[in-house]
Motif scaffolding. Structure first.
Motif, PDB file in Angstrom:
ATOM      1  N   GLY A 183       1.526  -3.986  -2.208  1.00  0.00           N
ATOM      2  CA  GLY A 183       0.812  -3.141  -1.712  1.00  0.00           C
ATOM      3  C   GLY A 183       0.403  -1.874  -2.884  1.00  0.00           C
ATOM      4  N   LEU A 184       1.005  -1.825  -3.784  1.00  0.00           N
ATOM      5  CA  LEU A 184       0.754  -1.032  -4.921  1.00  0.00           C
ATOM      6  C   LEU A 184      -0.620  -1.325  -5.531  1.00  0.00           C
ATOM      7  N   ASP A 185      -0.535  -2.691  -5.884  1.00  0.00           N
ATOM      8  CA  ASP A 185      -2.056  -3.064  -6.561  1.00  0.00           C
ATOM      9  C   ASP A 185      -3.183  -2.737  -5.668  1.00  0.00           C
ATOM     10  N   GLU A 186      -2.981  -2.829  -4.418  1.00  0.00           N
ATOM     11  CA  GLU A 186      -4.094  -2.561  -3.220  1.00  0.00           C
ATOM     12  C   GLU A 186      -4.495  -0.986  -3.373  1.00  0.00           C
ATOM     13  N   ILE A 187      -3.797  -0.251  -3.611  1.00  0.00           N
ATOM     14  CA  ILE A 187      -3.901   1.206  -3.555  1.00  0.00           C
ATOM     15  C   ILE A 187      -4.499   1.606  -5.142  1.00  0.00           C
ATOM     16  N   ALA A 214      14.713   9.783   7.109  1.00  0.00           N
ATOM     17  CA  ALA A 214      14.244   9.913   5.787  1.00  0.00           C
ATOM     18  C   ALA A 214      13.260   8.796   5.481  1.00  0.00           C
ATOM     19  N   THR A 215      12.080   8.900   4.827  1.00  0.00           N
ATOM     20  CA  THR A 215      10.959   7.891   4.659  1.00  0.00           C
ATOM     21  C   THR A 215      10.462   8.239   3.484  1.00  0.00           C
ATOM     22  N   ARG A 216      10.148   7.238   2.391  1.00  0.00           N
ATOM     23  CA  ARG A 216       9.566   7.330   1.225  1.00  0.00           C
ATOM     24  C   ARG A 216       8.169   7.137   1.121  1.00  0.00           C
ATOM     25  N   HIS A 217       7.517   7.960   0.279  1.00  0.00           N
ATOM     26  CA  HIS A 217       5.946   8.027   0.107  1.00  0.00           C
ATOM     27  C   HIS A 217       5.502   7.919  -1.230  1.00  0.00           C
ATOM     28  N   MET A 218       4.425   7.397  -1.311  1.00  0.00           N
ATOM     29  CA  MET A 218       3.938   7.203  -2.788  1.00  0.00           C
ATOM     30  C   MET A 218       2.609   7.661  -2.750  1.00  0.00           C
ATOM     31  N   ARG A 219       2.157   8.470  -3.804  1.00  0.00           N
ATOM     32  CA  ARG A 219       0.644   8.888  -3.824  1.00  0.00           C
ATOM     33  C   ARG A 219       0.292   8.871  -5.410  1.00  0.00           C
ATOM     34  N   VAL A 220      -0.954   8.409  -5.484  1.00  0.00           N
ATOM     35  CA  VAL A 220      -1.615   8.174  -6.744  1.00  0.00           C
ATOM     36  C   VAL A 220      -2.239   9.459  -6.948  1.00  0.00           C
ATOM     37  N   MET A 225     -11.093   3.944  -9.220  1.00  0.00           N
ATOM     38  CA  MET A 225     -11.057   4.362  -7.977  1.00  0.00           C
ATOM     39  C   MET A 225      -9.596   4.100  -7.535  1.00  0.00           C
ATOM     40  N   HIS A 226      -9.257   4.828  -6.697  1.00  0.00           N
ATOM     41  CA  HIS A 226      -7.817   4.718  -6.131  1.00  0.00           C
ATOM     42  C   HIS A 226      -7.644   5.073  -4.745  1.00  0.00           C
ATOM     43  N   GLY A 227      -6.742   4.731  -3.928  1.00  0.00           N
ATOM     44  CA  GLY A 227      -6.531   5.411  -2.892  1.00  0.00           C
ATOM     45  C   GLY A 227      -5.614   6.606  -3.168  1.00  0.00           C
ATOM     46  N   THR A 228      -6.049   7.721  -2.482  1.00  0.00           N
ATOM     47  CA  THR A 228      -5.736   9.096  -2.731  1.00  0.00           C
ATOM     48  C   THR A 228      -4.656   9.548  -1.735  1.00  0.00           C
ATOM     49  N   ASN A 229      -4.545   8.884  -0.571  1.00  0.00           N
ATOM     50  CA  ASN A 229      -3.628   9.059   0.390  1.00  0.00           C
ATOM     51  C   ASN A 229      -2.136   9.035   0.162  1.00  0.00           C
ATOM     52  N   GLU A 230      -1.387   9.410   0.835  1.00  0.00           N
ATOM     53  CA  GLU A 230       0.121   9.202   0.669  1.00  0.00           C
ATOM     54  C   GLU A 230       0.330   8.162   1.534  1.00  0.00           C
ATOM     55  N   PHE A 231       1.100   7.101   0.979  1.00  0.00           N
ATOM     56  CA  PHE A 231       1.477   5.870   1.665  1.00  0.00           C
ATOM     57  C   PHE A 231       2.901   5.716   1.657  1.00  0.00           C
ATOM     58  N   PRO A 232       3.220   5.589   2.896  1.00  0.00           N
ATOM     59  CA  PRO A 232       4.726   5.253   2.836  1.00  0.00           C
ATOM     60  C   PRO A 232       5.171   3.818   2.343  1.00  0.00           C
ATOM     61  N   CYS A 288      -2.673   7.884 -15.868  1.00  0.00           N
ATOM     62  CA  CYS A 288      -2.145   7.520 -14.193  1.00  0.00           C
ATOM     63  C   CYS A 288      -0.729   8.271 -14.111  1.00  0.00           C
ATOM     64  N   VAL A 289      -0.921   9.035 -12.847  1.00  0.00           N
ATOM     65  CA  VAL A 289       0.333   9.698 -12.461  1.00  0.00           C
ATOM     66  C   VAL A 289       0.610   9.334 -11.032  1.00  0.00           C
ATOM     67  N   ILE A 290       1.688   8.669 -10.915  1.00  0.00           N
ATOM     68  CA  ILE A 290       2.142   8.296  -9.386  1.00  0.00           C
ATOM     69  C   ILE A 290       3.528   9.154  -9.081  1.00  0.00           C
ATOM     70  N   LEU A 291       3.313   9.631  -8.083  1.00  0.00           N
ATOM     71  CA  LEU A 291       4.113  10.730  -7.143  1.00  0.00           C
ATOM     72  C   LEU A 291       5.111  10.032  -6.212  1.00  0.00           C
ATOM     73  N   LEU A 292       6.185   9.905  -6.471  1.00  0.00           N
ATOM     74  CA  LEU A 292       7.113   9.312  -5.255  1.00  0.00           C
ATOM     75  C   LEU A 292       7.981  10.473  -4.657  1.00  0.00           C
ATOM     76  N   ASP A 293       8.050  10.143  -3.225  1.00  0.00           N
ATOM     77  CA  ASP A 293       8.568  11.351  -2.408  1.00  0.00           C
ATOM     78  C   ASP A 293       9.524  10.890  -1.405  1.00  0.00           C
ATOM     79  N   HIS A 294      10.376  11.457  -1.384  1.00  0.00           N
ATOM     80  CA  HIS A 294      11.425  10.955  -0.226  1.00  0.00           C
ATOM     81  C   HIS A 294      12.050  12.152   0.773  1.00  0.00           C
ATOM     82  N   ARG A 295      11.354  12.361   1.920  1.00  0.00           N
ATOM     83  CA  ARG A 295      11.727  13.493   2.631  1.00  0.00           C
ATOM     84  C   ARG A 295      12.287  13.041   4.154  1.00  0.00           C
ATOM     85  N   VAL A 296      12.760  14.153   4.709  1.00  0.00           N
ATOM     86  CA  VAL A 296      13.478  13.847   6.053  1.00  0.00           C
ATOM     87  C   VAL A 296      12.617  14.509   7.128  1.00  0.00           C
TER      88      VAL A 296
END
Lengths: 588, 109
Positions: free
Chosen positions: A26-30, A213-219, A226-233, A200-208
């Protein structure tokens, strides 16, 4: 005046920013192909978001899948700890280290241990990294977590200057680097490392959310791509990270024209006569107690009886409970379980987050390779996440299953009263067929009815049918539609007996008429017989008389001749011939 | 620096005279910084530990594999191998006060 506008030629493929595939699902996709090659990438996030695991997977997959050796400079964990941590994801880091595919260098920094006096630089670190890279010909470098330097070295001015130099140096060295950093309060990282890493900056997030709790990733940034700008679980499963890029999924599944039976003949008949399409997704909606589980179990039973593998995800009941309950309606599932055709997977929805459920389901599906998957009920999972998360998850699941031509039946529990909840209406767009179960209340009873709300790609019945659950299974019967609406249950039974009585009455009437005809026929026959016997009698009488008349004539003639002889008179011979009365014909 | 030399008489009785100080100086090439560090280290040792020290200079550009052993990040770095415990001091040692604290030569004061 038409001037020909110069056409800007599209950049050739090679001129685009070269990418370094991570191999992470999935990371290569976004990111449109991976991290920027030969450039540093910053991965930041709070404690426990999976920064180190992401970095380690980047290295391991690089070494295993892309034949790019890697160096892991660990500032926080020792090689032994790292080995243990990534082994939990199924990576054999120690083995890769032995085969010189990966080099782990543990950089120990004890806060406060180092005294400083005068000017210095970090050339020692550079030398170490350089030596590590050169000794195995590394193409990938991970620095985890570089910010540990800030705790060991007090002169921040020197440190910052040296970090800037380090990133430039890494770029010049031509390695693809991943640098992890702790999330800061007001900036992305605690020490503002994002100033230095700008590609390139990738932000990881772990919130409740709602205690889950769900982890999210955002480029956050990806220069020149081009990159997916959304927050992806994303989730950390047994096979590493997997990002769930819902928005990037394409609709290009293979489709099948094969149809599979539902296990309920009348329901098949309602679906164009042949059941569902193979590989389609089916939604079965109903209020509590309308028989969703029973219909899905019927479907499962029918599929397993055909020799197909069925995976049953149950979020409400334990496998044994389902088996016992269905036993009562004549469905025997345990032999199918024993033959390995039917597998149950039960879990409480609140056991873990939505992503974890999804990962577990994916794992089960990949292991069992089912033909049919049943999720009972999907609505339970909705409690484990928000609506959009849930829709995303279902999309992902359906996508995955359709890709493998797996037929999927989801049951959905609707709250009483309102038949179509908002979430269901949203979910229904993902479904190919939708069957609705409802209960009808009236006359002091509750009866179940079923109808096909939609069935893509097939002619289907628009009729409401009543279905009965008995100890012999499910029976779908026609519901009566009268002036007062649909008749079900005893009202339907009453209507049925009324009709039966009417039929009986007319049958009796017909029989009576039949008998009347027979009687008349018999009377006629009798009359004919009587007339015939009258005639016989009369005819016999007439013949007797005719005989008598003939005899008398002969006797008269003879008498006359005799008396003539007596009187000596000449007798004229009789002229008319003598006819025997026996030979005379009578008119018929 | 002058003030520190005044304390020299007090130092010897505290330490056993037979004890040898083993120091390692890690540098990267013969830069000005490397030379300054070595000169400063020598000066400190001469004034505080005359005749009872040895300095091993390690050039990491020539022997990069040695950086790992003593966990070297910054250069120049002085590692006090002996007496135990190991102490680490980084920088050109231009600040003698800090250098003496780092090498534990001032503790007596």
């Amino acid at each position: 005046m038409t001037k020909k506008r110069p056409i800007i030629p599209p950049a050739p493929r090679s001129a685009l920013l070269p990418k370094c595939p991570t191999g992470i699902q999935g990371l290569d996709e976004i990111t449109g192909g991976g991290l920027p090659r030969s450039r540093p990438t910053l991965v930041c996030g709070g404690a426990g978001c999976g920064k180190t695991l992401l970095a380690a997977e980047f290295l391991v997959r690089g070494a295993v899948q892309f034949h790019e050796p890697g160096v892991l400079m660990a500032f926080e964990e020792t090689a032994g700890e790292l080995n243990a941590n990534v082994a939990s994801l199924g990576f054999d880091l120690a083995g890769l280290v032995r085969r010189k595919k990966i080099l782990v260098d543990y950089v120990h920094i004890e806060p406060g241990e180092i005294q400083e006096s005068g000017d210095y630089d970090l050339e020692g670190l550079f030398v170490r990294i350089n030596h590590a890279i050169d000794s195995i010909g590394a193409k990938r470098v991970v620095l985890d977590t570089l910010e540990a330097l800030f705790s060991g070295l007090r002169n921040e001015a020197i440190l910052r200057a040296e970090l800037r130099r380090l990133f430039r140096w890494l770029k010049a060295k031509g390695v693809t680097a991943v640098i992890t950093a702790e999330r800061g309060r007001e900036q992305l990282t605690r020490h503002g490392l994002e100033e230095y890493v700008s590609d390139c900056v990738i932000l990881l997030d772990h919130r409740v959310n709602d205690q889950i709790a769900t982890r999210h990733m955002r480029v956050v940034k990806y220069r020149g791509a081009m990159h997916g700008t959304n927050e992806f679980p994303f989730l950390i499963g047994e096979n590493g990270l997997s990002v769930l890029p819902i928005t990037s999924l394409a609709l290009n599944h293979q489709v099948s024209n094969e149809r599979i039976a539902t296990g309920i003949p009348r329901l098949d008949a309602m679906l164009g006569g042949r059941g569902f399409f193979r590989g389609s997704s089916i939604l079965l909606t109903g209020t509590p107690g309308t028989g969703k589980t029973i219909i899905s179990a019927n479907f499962a039973h029918a599929a397993a009886r055909r020799g197909e593998r069925v995976l049953f995800f149950s979020f409400e009941e334990s496998p044994n409970q389902i088996i016992r309950n269905l036993h009562s309606i004549g469905l025997h599932l345990e032999p199918l379980v024993k033959r390995g055709l039917l597998r149950f997977h039960s879990a409480r929805p609140s056991l873990y987050g939505l992503e974890m459920h999804l990962a577990t389901m994916f794992k089960e599906i990949a292991e069992f390779q089912p033909h049919v998957v049943i999720v009972d009920p999907i609505t339970s999972l909705m409690d484990a996440g928000t609506d959009s998360e849930c829709k995303g998850m279902i999309t992902r699941l359906i996508d995955y299953l359709k890709g493998g031509q797996v037929t999927t039946l989801f049951t959905s529990l609707t709250q009483g009263g309102h038949v179509l909840a908002q979430s269901e209406a949203a979910m229904s767009s993902l479904m190919d067929s939708w069957i609705l179960l409802q209960d009808f209340q009236g006359n002091g009873e509750r009866n179940r009815v079923l109808y096909v709300l939609k069935a893509r790609g097939m002619a289907h019945s628009n009729q409401v049918r009543e279905f009965l659950i008995s100890d012999r299974g499910i029976d779908v019967v026609d519901a009566y539609i009268g002036t007062s609406g649909v008749l079900t249950g005893s009202a339907r039974a009453a209507q049925e007996s009324l009709e039966k009585a009417a039929v009986l009455a007319s049958q009796q009437e017909a029989a009576q008429l039949e008998r009347e005809v027979e009687r008349k026929h018999a009377a006629l026959e009798r009359q004919i017989a009587a007339m015939r016997s009258d005639y016989e009698t009369e005819a016999a009488e007439l013949r007797r008389i005719a005989d008598q008349v003939g005899t008398r004539t002969i006797v008269l003639g003879t008498d006359r001749a005799a008396s003539g002889r007596l009187r000596q008179a000449d007798i004229k011979a009789p002229t008319s011939p003598q006819v025997s009365p026996r030979n005379r014909k009578l008119p018929a | 620096m002058k003030t520190q030399t005044a304390k020299r008489p007090a130092a010897p009785p505290r330490r056993p005279p037979a004890k040898l100080w083993q120091l390692r100086l890690y540098v990267a090439g013969q830069s000005l910084r490397s030379r300054t560090a070595l000169a400063n280290l020598k000066a400190i040792c001469e004034s505080h530990l005359p005749g009872q020290y040895s300095i091993l200079v390690i050039d990491l550009l020539k022997q990069p594999q040695l950086a790992k052993g003593d966990q070297i990040l910054a250069v120049p770095t002085v590692v006090r191998q002996l007496p135990k415990p190991v102490r680490i001091l980084i920088g050109t040692l231009s600040n003698t006060d800090c250098a003496l604290v780092g090498l534990d030569l001032r503790a007596a004061g």
